[in-house]
Design an enzyme around this catalytic site. Sequence first.
Site, PDB file in Angstrom:
ATOM      1  N   SER A 254     -53.394  35.431 -22.436  1.00  0.00           N
ATOM      2  CA  SER A 254     -53.217  35.457 -23.889  1.00  0.00           C
ATOM      3  C   SER A 254     -54.367  34.877 -24.714  1.00  0.00           C
ATOM      4  CB  SER A 254     -51.922  34.707 -24.246  1.00  0.00           C
ATOM      5  OG  SER A 254     -52.064  33.325 -23.958  1.00  0.00           O
TER       6      SER A 254
ATOM      7  N   ASP B  40     -50.446  41.382 -33.270  1.00  0.00           N
ATOM      8  CA  ASP B  40     -51.088  42.109 -34.375  1.00  0.00           C
ATOM      9  C   ASP B  40     -52.567  42.365 -34.090  1.00  0.00           C
ATOM     10  OD1 ASP B  40     -52.074  39.515 -34.663  1.00  0.00           O
ATOM     11  OD2 ASP B  40     -51.611  39.352 -36.802  1.00  0.00           O
TER      12      ASP B  40
ATOM     13  N   TYR C  65     -58.894  41.038 -24.697  1.00  0.00           N
ATOM     14  CA  TYR C  65     -57.471  40.675 -24.795  1.00  0.00           C
ATOM     15  C   TYR C  65     -56.702  41.724 -25.591  1.00  0.00           C
ATOM     16  CZ  TYR C  65     -53.315  38.526 -26.925  1.00  0.00           C
ATOM     17  OH  TYR C  65     -52.043  38.284 -27.394  1.00  0.00           O
TER      18      TYR C  65
ATOM     19  N   HIS D   8     -65.762  38.308 -33.304  1.00  0.00           N
ATOM     20  CA  HIS D   8     -64.673  37.532 -33.930  1.00  0.00           C
ATOM     21  C   HIS D   8     -64.008  38.324 -35.064  1.00  0.00           C
ATOM     22  CE1 HIS D   8     -63.585  33.228 -35.531  1.00  0.00           C
ATOM     23  NE2 HIS D   8     -62.533  33.978 -35.315  1.00  0.00           N
TER      24      HIS D   8
HETATM   25  P1  NAD Z   1     -49.084  31.856 -22.675  1.00  0.00           P
HETATM   26  O1  NAD Z   1     -50.467  32.105 -22.187  1.00  0.00           O
HETATM   27  O2  NAD Z   1     -48.741  30.505 -23.227  1.00  0.00           O
HETATM   28  O3  NAD Z   1     -48.028  32.159 -21.523  1.00  0.00           O
HETATM   29  C1  NAD Z   1     -48.135  33.249 -20.657  1.00  0.00           C
HETATM   30  C2  NAD Z   1     -47.153  33.042 -19.527  1.00  0.00           C
HETATM   31  O4  NAD Z   1     -47.187  34.208 -18.683  1.00  0.00           O
HETATM   32  C3  NAD Z   1     -47.463  31.842 -18.636  1.00  0.00           C
HETATM   33  O5  NAD Z   1     -46.295  31.099 -18.387  1.00  0.00           O
HETATM   34  C4  NAD Z   1     -47.990  32.467 -17.360  1.00  0.00           C
HETATM   35  O6  NAD Z   1     -47.764  31.683 -16.193  1.00  0.00           O
HETATM   36  C5  NAD Z   1     -47.216  33.780 -17.330  1.00  0.00           C
HETATM   37  N1  NAD Z   1     -47.888  34.813 -16.536  1.00  0.00           N
HETATM   38  C6  NAD Z   1     -49.194  35.219 -16.650  1.00  0.00           C
HETATM   39  N2  NAD Z   1     -49.462  36.153 -15.746  1.00  0.00           N
HETATM   40  C7  NAD Z   1     -48.311  36.371 -15.043  1.00  0.00           C
HETATM   41  C8  NAD Z   1     -47.955  37.222 -13.974  1.00  0.00           C
HETATM   42  N3  NAD Z   1     -48.856  38.051 -13.415  1.00  0.00           N
HETATM   43  N4  NAD Z   1     -46.687  37.188 -13.498  1.00  0.00           N
HETATM   44  C9  NAD Z   1     -45.784  36.334 -14.041  1.00  0.00           C
HETATM   45  N5  NAD Z   1     -46.068  35.494 -15.042  1.00  0.00           N
HETATM   46  C10 NAD Z   1     -47.321  35.510 -15.548  1.00  0.00           C
HETATM   47  O7  NAD Z   1     -48.819  32.997 -23.758  1.00  0.00           O
HETATM   48  P2  NAD Z   1     -48.070  32.940 -25.171  1.00  0.00           P
HETATM   49  O8  NAD Z   1     -49.008  32.438 -26.200  1.00  0.00           O
HETATM   50  O9  NAD Z   1     -46.766  32.278 -24.979  1.00  0.00           O
HETATM   51  O10 NAD Z   1     -47.858  34.494 -25.437  1.00  0.00           O
HETATM   52  C11 NAD Z   1     -46.757  35.177 -24.864  1.00  0.00           C
HETATM   53  C12 NAD Z   1     -46.793  36.633 -25.260  1.00  0.00           C
HETATM   54  O11 NAD Z   1     -46.772  36.755 -26.674  1.00  0.00           O
HETATM   55  C13 NAD Z   1     -48.061  37.362 -24.803  1.00  0.00           C
HETATM   56  O12 NAD Z   1     -47.692  38.650 -24.378  1.00  0.00           O
HETATM   57  C14 NAD Z   1     -48.924  37.431 -26.052  1.00  0.00           C
HETATM   58  O13 NAD Z   1     -49.763  38.559 -26.035  1.00  0.00           O
HETATM   59  C15 NAD Z   1     -47.857  37.553 -27.119  1.00  0.00           C
HETATM   60  N6  NAD Z   1     -48.248  37.037 -28.442  1.00  0.00           N
HETATM   61  C16 NAD Z   1     -48.735  35.766 -28.567  1.00  0.00           C
HETATM   62  C17 NAD Z   1     -49.066  35.280 -29.828  1.00  0.00           C
HETATM   63  C18 NAD Z   1     -49.590  33.867 -29.993  1.00  0.00           C
HETATM   64  O14 NAD Z   1     -49.956  33.485 -31.105  1.00  0.00           O
HETATM   65  N7  NAD Z   1     -49.615  33.043 -28.961  1.00  0.00           N
HETATM   66  C19 NAD Z   1     -48.905  36.080 -30.957  1.00  0.00           C
HETATM   67  C20 NAD Z   1     -48.399  37.384 -30.786  1.00  0.00           C
HETATM   68  C21 NAD Z   1     -48.059  37.840 -29.525  1.00  0.00           C
HETATM   69  P1  TYD Z   2     -56.930  31.239 -31.379  1.00  0.00           P
HETATM   70  O1  TYD Z   2     -55.937  30.131 -31.461  1.00  0.00           O
HETATM   71  O2  TYD Z   2     -57.760  31.361 -30.145  1.00  0.00           O
HETATM   72  O3  TYD Z   2     -56.114  32.584 -31.678  1.00  0.00           O
HETATM   73  P2  TYD Z   2     -56.685  34.096 -31.919  1.00  0.00           P
HETATM   74  O4  TYD Z   2     -58.109  34.159 -31.549  1.00  0.00           O
HETATM   75  O5  TYD Z   2     -55.834  34.868 -30.992  1.00  0.00           O
HETATM   76  O6  TYD Z   2     -56.431  34.364 -33.368  1.00  0.00           O
HETATM   77  O7  TYD Z   2     -57.916  31.129 -32.618  1.00  0.00           O
HETATM   78  C1  TYD Z   2     -57.441  31.115 -33.941  1.00  0.00           C
HETATM   79  C2  TYD Z   2     -58.643  31.135 -34.855  1.00  0.00           C
HETATM   80  O8  TYD Z   2     -59.356  29.901 -34.699  1.00  0.00           O
HETATM   81  C3  TYD Z   2     -59.648  32.240 -34.533  1.00  0.00           C
HETATM   82  O9  TYD Z   2     -60.196  32.733 -35.746  1.00  0.00           O
HETATM   83  C4  TYD Z   2     -60.717  31.540 -33.720  1.00  0.00           C
HETATM   84  C5  TYD Z   2     -60.705  30.121 -34.280  1.00  0.00           C
HETATM   85  N1  TYD Z   2     -61.050  29.054 -33.319  1.00  0.00           N
HETATM   86  C6  TYD Z   2     -62.012  28.096 -33.666  1.00  0.00           C
HETATM   87  O10 TYD Z   2     -62.610  28.134 -34.769  1.00  0.00           O
HETATM   88  N2  TYD Z   2     -62.295  27.112 -32.761  1.00  0.00           N
HETATM   89  C7  TYD Z   2     -61.662  27.035 -31.554  1.00  0.00           C
HETATM   90  O11 TYD Z   2     -61.979  26.123 -30.747  1.00  0.00           O
HETATM   91  C8  TYD Z   2     -60.682  28.028 -31.222  1.00  0.00           C
HETATM   92  C9  TYD Z   2     -59.981  27.989 -29.884  1.00  0.00           C
HETATM   93  C10 TYD Z   2     -60.403  29.009 -32.143  1.00  0.00           C
END
Ligand code: NAD
Ligand code: TYD
Length: 341
Positions: A90, A131, A155, A281
């Site tokens: 992610s 998104d 990603y 970016h």
């Molecule tokens: P994260 O990286 O915190 O967690 C990912 C989890 O998936 C981990 O627990 C990892 O062990 C597990 N995993 C990875 N590969 C695996 C595999 N091959 N088999 C089984 N488990 C596996 O991610 P997150 O931030 O919680 O995001 C979760 C989902 O939400 C993702 O699909 C991401 O694209 C989506 N998403 C995240 C955000 C965000 O802001 N974090 C926003 C929109 C969508």
């Molecule tokens: P991030 O949390 O990695 O989420 P995404 O890239 O999926 O949006 O980053 C959020 C924003 O912050 C993105 O514009 C990149 C910026 N960023 C920094 O400026 N410094 C950092 O160390 C990181 C990890 C992200």
Amino acid sequence: MSFSPNVVMVTGGAGFIGSNFVRYVLANSDDMKVVNVDCLTYAGNLGNLTDIADDARYVFEKYDICNTDEIVAVCQKHNVDAIVHFAAESHVDRSITGPGEFVRTNVQGTLSMLQAARAAGDVRFLQVGTDEVYGSLGEEGLFTEETPLDPHSPYSASKAAADHLVSAFGTTYGLPVLTTRCSNNYGPYQFPEKMIPLMINNARHDKPLPVYGDGSNVRDWLYVEDHCSALWAVLTKGDTGRVYNIGGNSEKRNLAVVVAILRYLDKPDSLIQFVTDRPGHDFRYAIDASRVYQELGWQPSVSFEAGLAQTIQWYLDNQDWLDQVVSGAYKNYYESMYAGR
Ligand code: NAD
Ligand code: TYD
């Protein structure tokens, strides 16, 4: 027509959003069973679930989502009737240094999960998307569900490919699929490589806060529990074959977020360090979430100001958790990415 599952499989339930979702479902239902499938990569941590680990309605199954047959067997063992698919690689920065793992987990892994859902009896399948598949906006405009996919990072490209597979399985095989695309989440249990927990973690140690470029990039922030309630609304009330954007209606420039964290922690702005920008970016993400508002009656309940304060306080109250994840696999990554910054 509403759908009411009995047994929900959550993939990636030991990660940030997945663990919050497991907790959300158990807290908001009486007899729903939750099967957490996670292979525990660096981002997966059973320490995210200690408070519910003994709940009789919860079970953990350590499997890799790429192993279709094993996933089918887990579905059959527990009579799974809905899958909420979070498991993914992610982090954008990791996808830039190592895109291969993103294709394996996010593309092949999603294909494997779709095949398992079919084999297990056309299980309702919710793809948790981002998104970021829509690409990048300028200062104006919003992503709608009709915005063409135009991913820029490895990603987001891997997530877009996964979304296409989900749609294809709906169209070709009639699998009951739903897709969400959500903006940036923040809240408890987020791994401290993402911006908000990374800045909190650095600030508590008086380490520099690395802001990419000039800090003017914009993200639309959503408190993680609001994302969970939206996912639940889509799973139970959404129309299959449909895509739902989810957003916080809370756009902030990165620099403003970093300054707000420093203010809360009473740390000086001199900790801010502008560093080389992330390659490719994306400038701005912003979501038009009117479909979930109007069709499903969902809306965010936590303002960014309240959610950020709650989040920072959570990290301060859970420094053992932070120390534990930072001292593990993350430590090497941290040192390789941020040495000298
Ligand atoms: P994260 O990286 O915190 O967690 C990912 C989890 O998936 C981990 O627990 C990892 O062990 C597990 N995993 C990875 N590969 C695996 C595999 N091959 N088999 C089984 N488990 C596996 O991610 P997150 O931030 O919680 O995001 C979760 C989902 O939400 C993702 O699909 C991401 O694209 C989506 N998403 C995240 C955000 C965000 O802001 N974090 C926003 C929109 C969508
Ligand atoms: P991030 O949390 O990695 O989420 P995404 O890239 O999926 O949006 O980053 C959020 C924003 O912050 C993105 O514009 C990149 C910026 N960023 C920094 O400026 N410094 C950092 O160390 C990181 C990890 C992200």
